[in-house]
Design a protein around this motif. Structure first.
Motif, PDB file in Angstrom:
ATOM      1  N   LYS A   1       0.825  -1.217   0.000  1.00 29.79           N
ATOM      2  CA  LYS A   1       0.000   0.000   0.000  1.00 29.79           C
ATOM      3  C   LYS A   1       0.857   1.264   0.000  1.00 29.79           C
ATOM      4  N   THR A   2       1.857   1.276   0.876  1.00 31.39           N
ATOM      5  CA  THR A   2       2.700   2.473   0.997  1.00 31.39           C
ATOM      6  C   THR A   2       3.472   2.732  -0.285  1.00 31.39           C
ATOM      7  N   GLU A   3       4.059   1.685  -0.849  1.00 31.58           N
ATOM      8  CA  GLU A   3       4.846   1.855  -2.074  1.00 31.58           C
ATOM      9  C   GLU A   3       3.979   2.338  -3.238  1.00 31.58           C
ATOM     10  N   ASN A   4       2.785   1.792  -3.355  1.00 31.30           N
ATOM     11  CA  ASN A   4       1.918   2.227  -4.449  1.00 31.30           C
ATOM     12  C   ASN A   4       1.396   3.646  -4.225  1.00 31.30           C
ATOM     13  N   THR A   5       1.185   4.009  -2.962  1.00 31.06           N
ATOM     14  CA  THR A   5       0.789   5.386  -2.667  1.00 31.06           C
ATOM     15  C   THR A   5       1.902   6.350  -3.070  1.00 31.06           C
ATOM     16  N   LYS A   6       3.145   5.972  -2.819  1.00 25.70           N
ATOM     17  CA  LYS A   6       4.280   6.794  -3.242  1.00 25.70           C
ATOM     18  C   LYS A   6       4.314   6.954  -4.754  1.00 25.70           C
ATOM     19  N   LYS A   7       4.026   5.852  -5.457  1.00 26.16           N
ATOM     20  CA  LYS A   7       4.034   5.915  -6.922  1.00 26.16           C
ATOM     21  C   LYS A   7       2.919   6.831  -7.431  1.00 26.16           C
ATOM     22  N   ILE A   8       1.760   6.804  -6.778  1.00 30.19           N
ATOM     23  CA  ILE A   8       0.652   7.670  -7.165  1.00 30.19           C
ATOM     24  C   ILE A   8       1.014   9.131  -6.959  1.00 30.19           C
ATOM     25  N   ILE A   9       1.579   9.441  -5.792  1.00 25.12           N
ATOM     26  CA  ILE A   9       1.959  10.823  -5.488  1.00 25.12           C
ATOM     27  C   ILE A   9       3.016  11.304  -6.475  1.00 25.12           C
ATOM     28  N   ARG A  10       3.980  10.442  -6.765  1.00 22.87           N
ATOM     29  CA  ARG A  10       5.022  10.811  -7.723  1.00 22.87           C
ATOM     30  C   ARG A  10       4.433  11.090  -9.103  1.00 22.87           C
ATOM     31  N   TYR A  11       3.508  10.237  -9.523  1.00 22.51           N
ATOM     32  CA  TYR A  11       2.899  10.417 -10.843  1.00 22.51           C
ATOM     33  C   TYR A  11       2.136  11.735 -10.907  1.00 22.51           C
ATOM     34  N   LEU A  12       1.304  11.979  -9.896  1.00 19.97           N
ATOM     35  CA  LEU A  12       0.498  13.199  -9.890  1.00 19.97           C
ATOM     36  C   LEU A  12       1.373  14.445  -9.824  1.00 19.97           C
ATOM     37  N   ALA A  13       2.421  14.404  -9.014  1.00 18.09           N
ATOM     38  CA  ALA A  13       3.321  15.549  -8.914  1.00 18.09           C
ATOM     39  C   ALA A  13       4.031  15.810 -10.232  1.00 18.09           C
ATOM     40  N   THR A  14       4.418  14.731 -10.909  1.00 11.97           N
ATOM     41  CA  THR A  14       5.146  14.870 -12.181  1.00 11.97           C
ATOM     42  C   THR A  14       4.267  15.463 -13.269  1.00 11.97           C
TER      43      THR A  14
END
Length: 210
Positions: free
Chosen positions: A171-184
């Protein structure tokens, strides 16, 4: 494609061509194994395992239908003609062995933790998912994030992505990937298919990542 898929597809195709009925039967080690039905009478089913050719008798209610070979490794399990526990687990296992850890199930995205680094989060892959519809790309957390982002811009409504699962599920790793994608994508500009609009907090739409 991995040898497992070829082997599984071949066995299903050969037995289907011969008119044999295939089912999933419970197995203490693997959860479920595929077997050919020899007889089914009086609530008892006689089957032959496809892996060892051993014969066994089980309760008919414990057998679960096998899907046609064309559905092996499907990207969206809502397409399965036989949507049962054994078929879902078999599909996830086949994709997992091929390092395909994301699989759709209708509106949901199911993730299986690979417990290793996969080269599927590079900047190049992130760019591939920008502004693409879900059906245009393989299942991925980037697609879930992009869908929510595009809906926010187009509908001017808040969006939410729910990540659920047991401890260690990712969950945590995928949440990080989501935040990274949205920020990018927010920093790099919006998709040309989505006009710049300000989201309104009038309604919340939820995508789920499990």
């Amino acid at each position: 494609m991995h040898a497992l898929r070829k082997d599984l597809t071949g066995k299903i195709g050969q037995n289907a061509a011969a008119g044999a009925k295939l089912v999933w039967v419970p197995d203490n080690r693997d959860g479920y194994i595929m077997a050919k039905v020899l007889s089914d009478e009086g609530g008892k089913m006689s089957v032959e395992r496809l892996d060892t050719l051993a014969r066994m008798t089980i309760d008919s209610k414990d057998a679960q239908p096998v899907n046609p070979a064309r559905f092996n490794g499907t990207e969206d399990m809502s397409n399965l003609t036989e949507l049962n526990e054994a078929s879902v687990l078999a599909n996830l296992k086949e994709r997992y062995i091929n390092d395909l850890i994301y699989t759709y199930s209708g509106l949901f995205c199911v993730v299986v933790n690979p417990y290793k680094q996969l080269p599927i989060y590079t900047p190049e892959i992130l760019e591939m998912y920008k502004g693409k519809k879900r059906a245009q790309m393989p299942p991925h957390v980037f697609s879930v994030a992009d869908e929510a982002y595009q809906h926010m811009l187009q509908d001017r409504e808040d969006q939410s992505i729910l990540c659920t699962g047991e401890s260690g599920a990712g969950k945590t790793e995928n949440t990080k990937k989501i935040i990274r994608y949205l920020a990018t994508i927010a920093a790099g500009g919006r998709s040309t298919s989505s006009p710049p609009q300000t989201p309104s907090p009038t309604k919340t739409s939820t995508s789920s990542l499990q």
